[in-house]
Scaffold this active site. Sequence first.
Site, mmCIF file in Angstrom:
data_model
loop_
_atom_site.group_PDB
_atom_site.id
_atom_site.type_symbol
_atom_site.label_atom_id
_atom_site.label_comp_id
_atom_site.label_asym_id
_atom_site.label_seq_id
_atom_site.Cartn_x
_atom_site.Cartn_y
_atom_site.Cartn_z
ATOM 1 N N THR A 1 1.308 8.844 4.162
ATOM 2 C CA THR A 1 0.514 9.605 3.240
ATOM 3 C C THR A 1 -0.795 8.790 2.820
ATOM 4 O OG1 THR A 1 0.243 11.261 1.582
ATOM 5 C CG2 THR A 1 1.532 9.245 1.165
ATOM 6 N N LEU B 1 2.978 4.261 1.693
ATOM 7 C CA LEU B 1 2.013 4.513 0.339
ATOM 8 C C LEU B 1 0.878 3.605 0.470
ATOM 9 C CD1 LEU B 1 4.876 5.430 -2.296
ATOM 10 C CD2 LEU B 1 3.653 6.916 -0.376
ATOM 11 N N VAL C 1 3.838 -0.437 2.426
ATOM 12 C CA VAL C 1 2.689 -0.521 1.772
ATOM 13 C C VAL C 1 1.539 -0.715 2.695
ATOM 14 C CG1 VAL C 1 1.551 -1.495 -0.162
ATOM 15 C CG2 VAL C 1 3.830 -1.400 -0.405
ATOM 16 N N LYS C 2 0.359 0.445 2.600
ATOM 17 C CA LYS C 2 -0.541 0.363 3.478
ATOM 18 C C LYS C 2 -1.725 -0.364 2.895
ATOM 19 C CE LYS C 2 -1.364 4.406 5.293
ATOM 20 N NZ LYS C 2 -1.678 5.926 5.495
ATOM 21 N N ILE C 3 -2.345 -1.520 3.634
ATOM 22 C CA ILE C 3 -3.228 -2.451 3.266
ATOM 23 C C ILE C 3 -4.329 -2.321 4.239
ATOM 24 C CG2 ILE C 3 -3.810 -4.827 2.945
ATOM 25 C CD1 ILE C 3 -1.701 -3.896 0.955
#
Length: 327
Positions: free
Chosen positions: A34, A95, A131-133
């Site tokens: 998402t 996320l 964790v999206k970076i």
Amino acid sequence: MSSQFEQLKLLSVLVCDTGDPELVKTSGSQDATTNPSLILKVAQEPKYQELLTEAIAWGIRQNGDDIQTLTFVLDKIQVNFGLEILKCIPGRVSLEIDARLSFNTEAMIQRAIFLSELFAATGGDKKRLLVKIPGTWEGIRAVEVLEKQGIACNVTLIFNLIQAIAAAKANATLISPFVGRIYDWWIAAYGDEGYSIDADPGVASVSNIYTYYKKFDIPTQIMAASFRSKEQVLALAGCDLLTVSPKLLDELKKDQSPVAKKLDVAAAKKLDVQPVELTESVFRFLMNEDAMATEKLAEGIRIFSGDTQILEAAVTEFIKQIAAQDA
């Protein structure tokens, strides 16, 4: 014959790309992704009001200033939706940190740590969180630090091979190359050239990354993303993971045509591919040489940043309403 969805599940891990837990529940996928854009679409729906109001109440209780409170609330909204999504799948959820931090390594590190700790404190299993970076040079440097601290990262907004190589060098758990956005750029720049699916620029980009990773035994997983059609999804059958919208997942479920494996480790290892020596200057030069990657990375950051600001505005109004009720 089973559906294309069921056939594809035997070749790749299928991931549902949405902010809506109910759609994840019916998707039959292993993982979910998402982002602020997707959460924005569903956060204000009545059925998810409790997730939103709980996040706002929690943020207010932290007794920060207005900016801190907003940050707390936005991250808690993501965590609440992420945990709700995890009730519907056996795997992981991705996320995203605030896209406005995309060029500040230290700020991304601190925000990712906060998001991870908040996720765990709210009852989440960190092993099920990515964790999206963003795939900027600064973002990838943050990933290098975070992975050493046990925070699994999904490097997003990947548009070319040099970004993928840099993410792998940083030991990223996973990358997300954006098939559809690459395709969009080529169509906008050169018109509809009637690409066959095998010559689709987005498909070709992911195939090249897959070949490089498998040729050199790189453990970083590839999760192809941002699909515009079912045909693009099927053209990457065999990729480690495929994150697909609920709409396209439904199309795959309705079609019983045979699915062929398109990406294969053994085949990739046979290809003549030379390793790339990566430095910051090489990264920046090759990004500069690639107009598509440069433009789409910048655009992606702007889109996510804009959606975050819209979400902030909505949350700010909710906070004002709560404050007025308590007055």
